[in-house]
Design an enzyme around this catalytic site. Structure first.
Site, PDB file in Angstrom:
ATOM      1  N   ASP A 186     -10.902   2.662   3.616  1.00 52.92           N
ATOM      2  CA  ASP A 186     -11.192   1.501   3.837  1.00 52.92           C
ATOM      3  C   ASP A 186     -12.582   1.036   3.269  1.00 52.92           C
ATOM      4  O   ASP A 186     -13.051   0.050   2.862  1.00 52.92           O
ATOM      5  CB  ASP A 186     -10.979   0.608   4.776  1.00 52.92           C
ATOM      6  CG  ASP A 186      -9.352  -0.172   4.715  1.00 52.92           C
ATOM      7  OD1 ASP A 186      -8.938  -0.489   3.551  1.00 52.92           O
ATOM      8  OD2 ASP A 186      -8.902  -0.540   5.816  1.00 52.92           O
ATOM      9  N   GLN A 229      -4.797  -1.550   9.747  1.00 51.26           N
ATOM     10  CA  GLN A 229      -4.434  -2.718   9.124  1.00 51.26           C
ATOM     11  C   GLN A 229      -5.194  -3.984   9.974  1.00 51.26           C
ATOM     12  O   GLN A 229      -4.904  -4.100  11.228  1.00 51.26           O
ATOM     13  CB  GLN A 229      -3.088  -2.871   8.912  1.00 51.26           C
ATOM     14  CG  GLN A 229      -2.738  -4.427   8.170  1.00 51.26           C
ATOM     15  CD  GLN A 229      -3.254  -4.292   6.747  1.00 51.26           C
ATOM     16  OE1 GLN A 229      -2.950  -3.292   6.092  1.00 51.26           O
ATOM     17  NE2 GLN A 229      -3.678  -5.450   6.355  1.00 51.26           N
ATOM     18  N   LYS A 274       0.689  -1.041  -0.093  1.00 48.58           N
ATOM     19  CA  LYS A 274       0.097   0.096  -0.103  1.00 48.58           C
ATOM     20  C   LYS A 274       0.763   1.265   0.081  1.00 48.58           C
ATOM     21  O   LYS A 274       0.610   2.264  -0.659  1.00 48.58           O
ATOM     22  CB  LYS A 274      -0.835  -0.082   1.062  1.00 48.58           C
ATOM     23  CG  LYS A 274      -1.947  -1.136   1.244  1.00 48.58           C
ATOM     24  CD  LYS A 274      -2.756  -1.263   2.310  1.00 48.58           C
ATOM     25  CE  LYS A 274      -3.924  -2.677   2.285  1.00 48.58           C
ATOM     26  NZ  LYS A 274      -4.390  -2.913   3.356  1.00 48.58           N
TER      27      LYS A 274
END
Ligand code: NDP
Length: 300
Positions: free
Chosen positions: A121, A98, A54
């Site tokens: 997200d 995460q 990422k």
């Protein structure tokens, strides 16, 4: 029939190139570059490797990024306080925690503490709720990436029977919502399957579009699908393989070689859905910087 391959690597490159151009234009207009803050709790090697992908993508498209590394002994209160500091920081556009988190922490609680306007997200209940209402939102990256693949390869969705195997909050459920609800891209007749589904084959065999996100290698075999099905294999599984130096290989949830003989389109693993997830995160971070989803007048 042998299926045509859906090249997620290539489509993701195209999307990253588009985002890079948009970021350049945004900066030329006098704005600072978008900025993503990744929060990692603990040091799980899988998470570290995903975060690496990422942050490398961020660098490629001109998005700033930084990882806040916190010990796996952190309390829920301390973690939420750290996230609130990022919520209040005007220099941070996107926040990504995460997953998975250590077992003493509730991912629901932690995700809810993220300012939904920075939830790139697309996991915050506000964004999932807006997705379910077919309102503009941060669309969860993996399903959004799959829709980009449909668009790129002109794979029709409307009025087809889509079957999603897997019902998690981050992949299966938002995928099913998008397939069934979205006016612009979805409107498939959608079936969602999970561990308690009786006779999985009865459903998968009827799919025009089959999205598999169960985390079970070889769950879907050729006899479970019909000729011409479009297969999107989201699974990423490590399977022991002594012929490889690292001792394992990555496979999806489908028995790729046999299923591809019946499918019309199929995603490989790796190189299918995975790169798309990261590319869509870049898109969402740019949307967050531009405040495109939540302009000031509708924010609370
Ligand atoms: P979860 O473990 O959170 O969810 C798995 C889902 O599959 C659950 O809904 C579960 O049912 C269902 N399931 C498990 N076994 C079966 C079965 N035998 N039959 C039917 N349904 C089953 O996983 P995630 O959604 O997070 O991830 C799924 C896979 O996708 C993993 O391999 C993961 O690594 C991969 N992944 C890939 C990404 C990418 O970018 N390519 C991104 C995210 C994930 P129940 O709800 O009843 O428990």
């Amino acid at each position: 029939m042998s299926a045509k391959l859906i090249d997620g690597q290539r489509v993701a490159e195209l999307i990253r190139a588009e985002v890079r151009e948009d970021v350049e234009a945004w900066v030329e207009d006098g704005h600072r570059p978008p900025f993503l803050k990744v929060v990692q709790v603990g040091s799980d090697p899988g998470s570290t490797s995903y975060i690496g992908a990422k942050t490398r993508a961020c660098a490629e498209v001109g998005i700033g990024s930084e990882t806040l590394r916190l010990p796996d002994t952190i309390s829920a209160d301390e973690l939420v306080r750290a996230i609130r500091r990022l919520n209040a920081d005007d220099g941070v556009d996107g926040i990504l925690v995460q997953l998975p988190l250590p077992s003493h922490l509730s991912s629901h609680h932690v995700i809810e503490s993220i300012d939904y306007r920075k939830d790139v997200d697309g996991f915050h209940p506000m964004n999932v709720g807006r997705l379910a209402l077919d309102q503009p939102t941060f669309r969860s990256c993996t399903p959004a990436g799959i829709f980009e693949l449909f668009r790129h390869y002109s794979i029709p969705v409307k009025s087809r029977h889509a079957v999603v195997v897997g019902a998690s909050n981050i992949v299966g459920s938002p995928m099913a919502i998008m397939l069934s609800r979205e006016n612009s891209t979805g409107k498939a007749t959608t079936t969602i399957c999970h561990k308690f589904t009786k006779d999985l084959t009865r459903h998968t065999i009827d799919a025009d579009i089959l999205v598999v996100a169960a985390g079970q290698p070889n769950l879907i075999k050729a006899e479970m699908v019909k000729e011409g099905v479009v297969v999107i294999d989201v699974g990423i599984n490590r399977v022991a393989d002594e012929t490889r130096e690292r001792g394992y290989r990555i496979t999806g949830d489908c028995d790729f070689e046999s299923v591809r003989e019946k499918a019309s389109w199929i995603t490989p693993v790796p190189g299918g859905v995975g790169p798309m997830t990261v590319a869509m995160l870049m898109k969402n971070t740019l949307l967050a910087a531009k405040k495109s989803i939540y302009p000031a007048e509708i924010s609370t």
